[in-house]
Design an enzyme around this catalytic site. Structure first.
Site, PDB file in Angstrom:
ATOM      1  N   CYS A 125      58.112   5.545  48.017  1.00 31.04           N
ATOM      2  CA  CYS A 125      57.685   4.891  49.252  1.00 31.04           C
ATOM      3  C   CYS A 125      57.691   5.951  50.335  1.00 31.04           C
ATOM      4  CB  CYS A 125      58.698   3.780  49.565  1.00 31.04           C
ATOM      5  SG  CYS A 125      58.633   3.144  51.246  1.00 31.04           S
TER       6      CYS A 125
ATOM      7  N   CYS B 221      50.642   7.147  51.627  1.00 27.03           N
ATOM      8  CA  CYS B 221      51.138   5.790  51.361  1.00 27.03           C
ATOM      9  C   CYS B 221      50.793   5.479  49.920  1.00 27.03           C
ATOM     10  CB  CYS B 221      50.473   4.788  52.309  1.00 27.03           C
ATOM     11  SG  CYS B 221      50.830   3.061  51.898  1.00 27.03           S
TER      12      CYS B 221
END
Lengths: 263, 263
Positions: free
Chosen positions: B70, B181
């Site tokens: 993440c 991302c």
């Protein structure tokens, strides 16, 4: 004593805005559970826990009336909150449902909202408990909230998104559309241009009922001096102030960051 | 012992997919903190707390290697996690940054990601710590994640959204774009068609580094039998299975719902 309002973020400020317009002399405490935004993607059990923590916080601050200004939370937790607390509690689903029942002539109502709100069937239940001959169609529109929070309230992207979500409603010949999410009034103009059926704004209907209940119960504020507004958030107060101003159509001061659960 | 991977939701599954391709014999535990999704809108302190709880959970299950799949969490919490735990910890920012430094010829790199990742400046710091003559431009694209989770991976809405976010990059003449991302590989084709500069996929780069470190440390699995995959989520396992399948490009079984903090 103030009116307490909670939502998971800035959306409930559209409800607060209507309450401020209809009841300008009332003190208001607003809680935005921004650390746990958005409730619309969470399971009902999780939403129930968060709602209870929010309500407990506001009640501990001394409020006379609790407004659950979040459709997801109203759908899932209103019954439980009414049981737990000995003060008037109102959600946004009931007022929206009552207004829809009064408005529809064809007895066909469409409701749009987050996935959790639509999957809960709460508007359908509320509407059909008032008139079970009414046919209710629900459509989840998960992208509306992020689009609105991004501030893309006009233009091609929001129009195309509305067209994609709402095409079934256009063909479905419903004559009443309930905005089943407190963010959606921000793109009312886009939705109205897409579906061309009368809209019910739950924020307006809720403010109307809050006023009626306070009047009937002799609970309106009678004190002198200006009405105070205080805001509590569980995360990112600066962002709440900046984004929230658009929702409230008013500057936001007196923001306090608090902790709930493990936020 | 398995490799442990965490993310706040399904995005990290793009990293797991690459690890499965490059290291097909490894056991893997994946934790999706779906009750607290998305981290990209939360404050750094909150992300730090959540990341620590996620890491503790995986370490308690017995893992040999921790992958923070993440970007938001890598940006904010990697240093702290490396200090707290005595096992190799890798994030997605470092591998993406190292690949960007190798690729850029003009010394101009663009990075796209969530608001928290971009505001943290983590890619800029990581890239400039390797070569401080490189100019790094960050662009936050908050709508990409909800668009991808809605499954709108093609068509006008995602193309217009990409054009709106990425117009500055097109004019800026960067020669390398980092997908900062883990969701973004799902719309790599749209992004590539919009910016027309080479893309760095952090998921691919991270898997490559995981493999290299396990090889160098003699930590590759040598046991027989098929590699096991287990999944843990903090909310809504059904949705994780359905949405996650597209990210992993593989069916998802063995999902357990767990509680962390007050989720």
């Amino acid at each position: 004593m103030p009116i307490g309002i909670f939502d998971y973020g800035v959306g409930g400020l559209t409800v607060m805005k209507e309450i401020m317009e209809q009841l300008p002399d009332e003190h208001i405490l607003y809680l935005g559970d921004t650390a746990r935004v958005p409730y619309g993607v969470r399971s009902p059990g999780t939403v129930l826990n968060y709602s209870l923590e929010n309500a407990r916080f506001l009640v501990s601050k001394g409020i006379k009336f609790l407004v659950v200004a979040c459709n997801t939370s109203s759908a899932v937790s209103l019954g439980m909150l009414k049981e737990k607390f000995s003060l008037p509690v109102i959600g946004v689903v009931g007022p929206g449902a009552r207004a829809a029942v009064q408005m529809t002539k064809m007895k066909r109502v469409a409701v749009i909202g987050t996935e959790t709100t639509i999957n809960s069937g709460s508007y359908e239940k509320a509407i059909r408990s008032l008139d079970d001959s009414i046919q209710v169609t629900g459509v989840a529109c998960p992208l509306f909230v992020p689009l609105i929070e991004e501030g893309w309230l006009d233009g091609e992207i929001v129009s195309l998104t509305a067209a994609k979500y709402l095409s079934s409603i256009r063909n479905d010949s419903a004559d009443t559309l309930v905005l089943g999410c407190t963010h959606y009034p921000m793109i009312k103009h886009v939705i109205a241009a897409t579906v061309r059926v009368p809209l019910i704004d739950s924020a307006v209907e809720t403010a109307r009922e809050v006023k009626a209940i306070l009047e009937q119960g002799g609970m309106l504020r009678t004190g002198k001096g200006s009405a105070l507004k205080k805001y509590f958030v569980t995360d990112a107060p600066g962002k709440f102030r900046d984004v929230g101003r658009k929702f409230l159509d008013h500057t936001i001061e007196n923001i306090t960051k608090i902790s709930l659960g493990n936020t």
